[in-house]
Design a protein around this motif. Structure first.
Motif, PDB file in Angstrom:
ATOM      1  N   ALA A  15     -33.236   3.463 -14.597  1.00  0.00           N
ATOM      2  CA  ALA A  15     -32.498   2.633 -15.583  1.00  0.00           C
ATOM      3  C   ALA A  15     -32.325   3.480 -16.849  1.00  0.00           C
ATOM      4  O   ALA A  15     -31.591   3.511 -17.633  1.00  0.00           O
ATOM      5  CB  ALA A  15     -33.137   1.411 -15.909  1.00  0.00           C
ATOM      6  N   TRP A  16     -33.434   4.228 -17.264  1.00  0.00           N
ATOM      7  CA  TRP A  16     -33.753   5.182 -18.685  1.00  0.00           C
ATOM      8  C   TRP A  16     -32.704   6.110 -18.390  1.00  0.00           C
ATOM      9  O   TRP A  16     -32.354   6.761 -19.626  1.00  0.00           O
ATOM     10  CB  TRP A  16     -35.183   5.796 -18.575  1.00  0.00           C
ATOM     11  N   LEU A  17     -32.047   6.594 -17.298  1.00  0.00           N
ATOM     12  CA  LEU A  17     -30.996   7.448 -17.419  1.00  0.00           C
ATOM     13  C   LEU A  17     -29.758   7.302 -18.293  1.00  0.00           C
ATOM     14  O   LEU A  17     -29.277   7.976 -18.463  1.00  0.00           O
ATOM     15  CB  LEU A  17     -30.763   8.041 -15.854  1.00  0.00           C
ATOM     16  N   GLY A  18     -29.452   5.993 -18.052  1.00  0.00           N
ATOM     17  CA  GLY A  18     -28.410   5.342 -18.626  1.00  0.00           C
ATOM     18  C   GLY A  18     -27.104   5.427 -17.792  1.00  0.00           C
ATOM     19  O   GLY A  18     -25.961   4.808 -18.204  1.00  0.00           O
ATOM     20  N   TYR A  19     -27.024   6.442 -16.812  1.00  0.00           N
ATOM     21  CA  TYR A  19     -25.546   6.618 -16.121  1.00  0.00           C
ATOM     22  C   TYR A  19     -25.738   6.208 -14.795  1.00  0.00           C
ATOM     23  O   TYR A  19     -24.826   6.050 -14.077  1.00  0.00           O
ATOM     24  CB  TYR A  19     -25.298   7.929 -16.279  1.00  0.00           C
ATOM     25  N   ALA A  20     -26.992   5.506 -14.132  1.00  0.00           N
ATOM     26  CA  ALA A  20     -27.135   5.260 -12.916  1.00  0.00           C
ATOM     27  C   ALA A  20     -27.792   3.922 -12.773  1.00  0.00           C
ATOM     28  O   ALA A  20     -28.259   3.480 -13.463  1.00  0.00           O
ATOM     29  CB  ALA A  20     -27.919   6.284 -12.104  1.00  0.00           C
ATOM     30  N   ARG A  21     -27.177   3.106 -11.501  1.00  0.00           N
ATOM     31  CA  ARG A  21     -27.647   1.905 -11.410  1.00  0.00           C
ATOM     32  C   ARG A  21     -27.730   1.425  -9.857  1.00  0.00           C
ATOM     33  O   ARG A  21     -27.242   2.224  -9.033  1.00  0.00           O
ATOM     34  CB  ARG A  21     -26.925   0.783 -12.231  1.00  0.00           C
ATOM     35  N   VAL A  22     -28.214   0.406  -9.560  1.00  0.00           N
ATOM     36  CA  VAL A  22     -28.075  -0.263  -8.324  1.00  0.00           C
ATOM     37  C   VAL A  22     -27.566  -1.604  -8.461  1.00  0.00           C
ATOM     38  O   VAL A  22     -27.498  -2.274  -9.407  1.00  0.00           O
ATOM     39  CB  VAL A  22     -29.490  -0.291  -7.776  1.00  0.00           C
ATOM     40  N   PRO A  23     -27.068  -2.233  -7.411  1.00  0.00           N
ATOM     41  CA  PRO A  23     -26.364  -3.530  -7.230  1.00  0.00           C
ATOM     42  C   PRO A  23     -27.516  -4.781  -7.548  1.00  0.00           C
ATOM     43  O   PRO A  23     -28.546  -4.569  -6.917  1.00  0.00           O
ATOM     44  CB  PRO A  23     -25.728  -3.764  -6.013  1.00  0.00           C
ATOM     45  N   LEU A  79     -19.210   6.149  -6.898  1.00  0.00           N
ATOM     46  CA  LEU A  79     -18.738   6.123  -8.420  1.00  0.00           C
ATOM     47  C   LEU A  79     -18.141   4.980  -8.785  1.00  0.00           C
ATOM     48  O   LEU A  79     -17.013   4.498  -8.156  1.00  0.00           O
ATOM     49  CB  LEU A  79     -17.794   7.289  -8.559  1.00  0.00           C
ATOM     50  N   ALA A  80     -18.845   3.916  -9.604  1.00  0.00           N
ATOM     51  CA  ALA A  80     -18.026   2.845  -9.947  1.00  0.00           C
ATOM     52  C   ALA A  80     -16.695   2.965 -10.716  1.00  0.00           C
ATOM     53  O   ALA A  80     -16.676   3.907 -11.314  1.00  0.00           O
ATOM     54  CB  ALA A  80     -19.136   2.029 -10.570  1.00  0.00           C
ATOM     55  N   ASP A  81     -16.119   1.954 -10.644  1.00  0.00           N
ATOM     56  CA  ASP A  81     -14.974   2.116 -11.690  1.00  0.00           C
ATOM     57  C   ASP A  81     -14.973   2.142 -13.152  1.00  0.00           C
ATOM     58  O   ASP A  81     -14.328   2.732 -13.731  1.00  0.00           O
ATOM     59  CB  ASP A  81     -14.103   0.904 -11.570  1.00  0.00           C
ATOM     60  N   ASP A  82     -16.437   1.980 -13.512  1.00  0.00           N
ATOM     61  CA  ASP A  82     -16.567   2.063 -14.803  1.00  0.00           C
ATOM     62  C   ASP A  82     -17.530   3.543 -15.087  1.00  0.00           C
ATOM     63  O   ASP A  82     -17.848   3.714 -16.089  1.00  0.00           O
ATOM     64  CB  ASP A  82     -17.715   0.950 -15.481  1.00  0.00           C
ATOM     65  N   GLY A  83     -17.348   4.274 -14.272  1.00  0.00           N
ATOM     66  CA  GLY A  83     -17.772   5.641 -14.360  1.00  0.00           C
ATOM     67  C   GLY A  83     -19.341   5.738 -14.149  1.00  0.00           C
ATOM     68  O   GLY A  83     -20.109   6.927 -14.013  1.00  0.00           O
ATOM     69  N   THR A  84     -20.276   4.722 -13.768  1.00  0.00           N
ATOM     70  CA  THR A  84     -21.450   4.889 -13.525  1.00  0.00           C
ATOM     71  C   THR A  84     -21.768   5.120 -12.159  1.00  0.00           C
ATOM     72  O   THR A  84     -20.868   5.161 -11.067  1.00  0.00           O
ATOM     73  CB  THR A  84     -22.123   3.653 -13.921  1.00  0.00           C
ATOM     74  N   LEU A  85     -23.065   5.828 -11.897  1.00  0.00           N
ATOM     75  CA  LEU A  85     -23.348   6.377 -10.592  1.00  0.00           C
ATOM     76  C   LEU A  85     -23.785   5.155  -9.718  1.00  0.00           C
ATOM     77  O   LEU A  85     -24.767   4.369 -10.540  1.00  0.00           O
ATOM     78  CB  LEU A  85     -24.110   7.460 -10.654  1.00  0.00           C
TER      79      LEU A  85
END
Length: 404
Positions: free
Chosen positions: A163-171, A233-239
């Motif tokens: 989460a601290w990366l700011g650009y990556a997430r999980v469902p 790559l999500a539609d909002d640009g996040t990984l």
């Protein structure tokens, strides 16, 4: 299937047409009958009535409230251990519903028994490592992958770790719809690598390598199955990372050794790299060597020089002779494979999943940009780890590679 998924990302090992065919193992395995999946959903989620209004699968009291507002009539993706359907809750939330293949656990246990018998026959003949321990590590990961409750916990832990990366997430998972054989999670709109343009593909690949290597160097929690079907790559640009059945957990001291090894590869500090091999348990201490395959192992070299120095020189000579491509992890793996005939090397069980992770990531990176070097992407995390060493060896690497 897992081996095939890994090799599908390695056109440097297999012909490209074979790799393309193997990519079907990532998200397009032969599906099992939808009715069997719907039966699992109904049983695991305790459906009293239909699965959804107008759904073709007849279940329970037709006058009872449906389980979902909508549910796809066929699977949208089929992987090695399960397949996925799209559902919509009564409050309008879209979900991905993952259903385990019927009989998957029994089949894996039967396969495991056969493989164990084969490995017992091979143990000590063609490999220095403990083959049974290695298989136990991999098999345990596969069996754990068959309990979706564990996968949900892995997902939550991995999501928190990146989460601290700011650009990556999980469902986000749905705890009330998570059981051993079925689980529901947030539906995220996005695209996989094959559907991206060159710029987006490069950005997603760079971000994925960066996120996974941050786990190896810093957090100790590593996604062990990052093939094309499991990153998006999500539609909002996040990984977005998917599928958390196979995860590697790495001890802090081992993280430091890997971080040191990454720095040493880039700095071409092969003496430091050999020390990293020792610290990770890949090479014994003391180091053992022999003149040729079949000779007795020795702890001394005829020249009288320390074996660490001799080994470092051989690694350097072989790496210098390796083809200059972005596949430096693959080159190093090949070099060490050749050296295994005359240098006593081990394969600690934990390293198998990590090796699979890096081979898969490097294969993806090479498709996007042959000059992309995963070591260079990992360097900032390796340096960050090195700047706060917890061992004397880590402090020595800091002095040699960063402060020199």
């Amino acid at each position: 299937v897992k081996i095939g998924q890994t090799l599908s990302q390695r056109p440097d090992i297999l012909p490209e047409d074979v790799c393309e065919a193997l990519k079907g193992l990532q998200t397009s395995n032969a599906p099992f009958p939808d009715d069997e999946a719907f039966e699992v959903i109904a049983e695991e989620f305790g459906a009293k009535g239909p699965l959804a209004p107008g759904h073709p699968y007849a279940h329970g009291d037709l006058n009872a409230e449906p389980l979902f507002a909508a549910l796809s009539e066929t699977c949208l993706a089929s992987a090695s251990l399960g397949q996925v359907y799209k559902a919509t809750t009564h409050n309008g939330r879209d979900l991905a519903v993952k259903v385990q293949r019927p009989g998957a656990l029994r089949q894996c246990l039967l396969d495991g028994a056969v493989i164990t018998l084969a490995l017992r026959a091979l143990q000590g003949r063609y490999w220095n490592g403990d083959l049974l321990a290695i298989f136990d590590e991999v098999a345990a990961g596969v069996v754990e992958e068959l309990d979706f409750r564990r996968e949900a916990r892995n997902s939550e832990a991995f999501g928190a770790s990146i989460a601290w990366l700011g650009y990556a997430r999980v469902p986000d998972t749905v705890p009330e719809l998570t059981t051993r054989r079925a689980m529901a999670m947030e539906w995220i709109e996005g695209r996989h690598l094959k559907d991206l343009g060159p710029e987006e593909a490069a950005r997603m690949t760079y971000s994925a390598v960066e996120a996974v290597t941050a786990g190896l160097c810093l957090t100790g929690l590593v996604h062990a199955d990052p093939h094309e079907g499991n990153i998006m790559l999500a539609d909002d640009g996040t990984l977005v990372f998917l599928d958390f059945g196979l995860m590697s957990r790495v001890d802090a001291k081992i993280c430091e050794a890997f971080a040191a090894g990454i720095q040493c590869v880039l700095a071409k500090d092969y003496a430091g790299l050999v020390q990293a091999f020792v610290d990770t348990g890949f090479v014994g201490d003391p180091i053992s060597w022999r003149p040729k395959d079949g000779d007795a192992w020795r702890s001394e070299h005829p020249s009288g020089r320390p074996l660490k120095d001799v080994m470092a020189e051989e690694v350097e000579r072989r790496m210098d002779a390796a083809p200059e491509t972005g596949s430096r992890f693959g080159a190093l793996a090949a070099v060490l494979g050749d050296m295994g005939y005359t240098w006593y090397m081990f394969t600690p069980p934990y390293i198998i999943l990590i090796t699979r992770t890096f081979l898969t990531l490097e294969g993806i990176a090479n498709q996007v940009d042959p000059d992309l070097n995963i070591y260079e992407i990992a360097l900032p995390w390796a340096v960050r780890k090195a700047l706060g060493p917890s061992t004397d060896a880590g402090a020595a690497v800091l002095r040699r590679t960063v402060l020199a």
